[in-house]
Design a protein around this motif. Structure first.
Motif, PDB file in Angstrom:
ATOM      1  N   ASP A   1       0.867  -1.179   0.000  1.00 29.44           N
ATOM      2  CA  ASP A   1       0.000   0.000   0.000  1.00 29.44           C
ATOM      3  C   ASP A   1       0.904   1.229   0.000  1.00 29.44           C
ATOM      4  O   ASP A   1       1.456   1.619   1.031  1.00 29.44           O
ATOM      5  CB  ASP A   1      -0.903  -0.014   1.228  1.00 29.44           C
ATOM      6  CG  ASP A   1      -1.818   1.211   1.284  1.00 29.44           C
ATOM      7  OD1 ASP A   1      -1.809   2.009   0.329  1.00 29.44           O
ATOM      8  OD2 ASP A   1      -2.530   1.367   2.298  1.00 29.44           O
TER       9      ASP A   1
ATOM     10  N   THR B   1      -7.924   1.741   1.220  1.00 26.48           N
ATOM     11  CA  THR B   1      -7.181   0.575   0.726  1.00 26.48           C
ATOM     12  C   THR B   1      -6.648  -0.271   1.876  1.00 26.48           C
ATOM     13  O   THR B   1      -6.742  -1.507   1.848  1.00 26.48           O
ATOM     14  CB  THR B   1      -6.017   1.035  -0.180  1.00 26.48           C
ATOM     15  OG1 THR B   1      -6.544   1.593  -1.380  1.00 26.48           O
ATOM     16  CG2 THR B   1      -5.106  -0.128  -0.541  1.00 26.48           C
TER      17      THR B   1
ATOM     18  N   ARG C   1       2.669  -1.182   4.415  1.00 22.71           N
ATOM     19  CA  ARG C   1       2.102   0.140   4.155  1.00 22.71           C
ATOM     20  C   ARG C   1       3.186   1.200   4.285  1.00 22.71           C
ATOM     21  O   ARG C   1       3.845   1.303   5.325  1.00 22.71           O
ATOM     22  CB  ARG C   1       0.970   0.432   5.139  1.00 22.71           C
ATOM     23  CG  ARG C   1       0.205   1.705   4.831  1.00 22.71           C
ATOM     24  CD  ARG C   1      -0.877   1.940   5.877  1.00 22.71           C
ATOM     25  NE  ARG C   1      -1.810   2.976   5.463  1.00 22.71           N
ATOM     26  CZ  ARG C   1      -2.795   3.446   6.213  1.00 22.71           C
ATOM     27  NH1 ARG C   1      -2.979   2.934   7.437  1.00 22.71           N
ATOM     28  NH2 ARG C   1      -3.599   4.380   5.765  1.00 22.71           N
TER      29      ARG C   1
END
Length: 336
Positions: A58, A65, A83
């Protein structure tokens, strides 16, 4: 042949068994509406005999998301994720992913998160890779994108194919299958994800491609602007210089460095001449224009030389990548 990038040296024999350990690497940015269908499609179409995991990066998404990814991980722990705090770009996402894939992984498939890549093509990609190639590109032969994306892409891919003498139609395709031993040692920095086939070929491995189905984008917008064409030209020049015989120290690079340094003297001489010598005004303007042109060329050239040197030394990426990592899910990464 040894790869001219000094930190890349790979000649690892590779054989496929009936069972593979496959990691799907999916960089995404604001792709919440598509991830569930993409993950379901991967598990549906990846042959059952293979050990399959998914790693989603991500890349600083501002929608939900990450919430979708957490839901997917909770439902199936084979879905791992990382992330980034700010958006880092596709190359950095791939670099961090390749660096941290499990040690037992022998095959990597990269896909975009927008669902334009069709998971139905996975068996064909694996079949082609099993012929012994180092990397297989998914060629979007019929690309469902607007002309402002398809036309520049054709020009870019055609230029790279001729420049590097590599008969691949779609080097920049996000749909690729490759040996994990190659992915772990790719010199990724800047926007060099476009050059994975070039680096693979330089390592002495073969590169192949197969036509794949490409779907129109149903959700979100493209994440790439016109600036990528300028960085693409710079990156292509740097990679071309590094893949010449001798790598960073090849004769072409030395001549260019000498020219850019000497041009500084010419610039000073032209400006002094225009200022001190009583030429007519048109001649003085011509001198200044030539000096400015040389200055611009020298700045761009020296910037290219600096970028090439840093790429060759492997120091373009952040040394402490943990500063850009906000969260992680699954066993692939250490918790941050």
């Amino acid at each position: 042949t040894r790869c001219p990038c000094p930190h890349v040296n790979i000649f690892t024999p590779f054989r496929y068994n009936m069972s593979m350990n496959i990691t799907f690497v999916i960089p995404c940015h604001n792709e919440a509406p598509t991830l569930e269908d993409l993950v379901a499609g991967i598990f549906l179409h990846c042959p059952d005999e293979h050990d399959t995991t998914i790693l989603i990066i991500d890349d600083g998404s501002t929608d939900n998301t990450w919430d979708v990814i957490q839901k997917l991980h909770k439902h199936d722990p084979r879905v791992n994720a990382l992330r980034f705090k700010p958006n880092q770009g596709k190359t950095e996402a791939l670099r961090v992913a390749f660096k941290n894939i499990p040690a037992h992984c022998d095959t990597i498939i990269t896909m975009d998160g927008d669902l334009q890549d069709d998971p139905k093509e996975i068996p064909r990609m694996l079949e082609k890779l099993s012929e012994g190639h180092g990397l297989v590109c998914g060629w979007k032969q019929k690309r469902n994108d607007p002309i402002h994306k398809t036309l520049p892409s054709k020009v870019f891919n055609g230029t790279l194919s001729r420049l590097f003498k590599l008969p691949i139609h779609d080097m920049n395709s996000g749909y690729k299958a490759m040996k994990a031993t190659i992915a772990r040692q790719l010199p990724l920095a800047g926007d060099l994800h476009r050059f994975l086939p070039v680096f693979t070929n330089t390592m002495g491995e073969t590169v192949a491609e197969i036509p794949v189905q490409h779907h129109p984008r149903k959700f979100g917008v493209s994440k790439y602007g016109f600036s990528r064409f300028f960085t693409g030209a710079r990156d292509a020049a740097a990679v071309w210089l590094l893949t010449r015989p001798g790598g960073e120290r090849n004769p072409v690079t030395r001549v260019l460095k000498g020219f850019f340094r000497l041009s500084i003297g010419f610039i000073v001489g032209l400006l002094l001449g225009a200022w001190l010598i009583p030429f007519t005004m048109p001649v003085r303007i011509t001198f200044v224009a030539i000096a400015l042109l040389l200055a611009l060329t020298s700045i761009l050239g020296l910037g290219l030389m600096t970028f090439t040197h840093k790429l060759a030394q492997g120091i373009l990426h952040p040394r402490d990548e943990s500063k850009n990592i906000a969260k992680s899910l699954g066993p692939i990464f250490n918790k941050h």
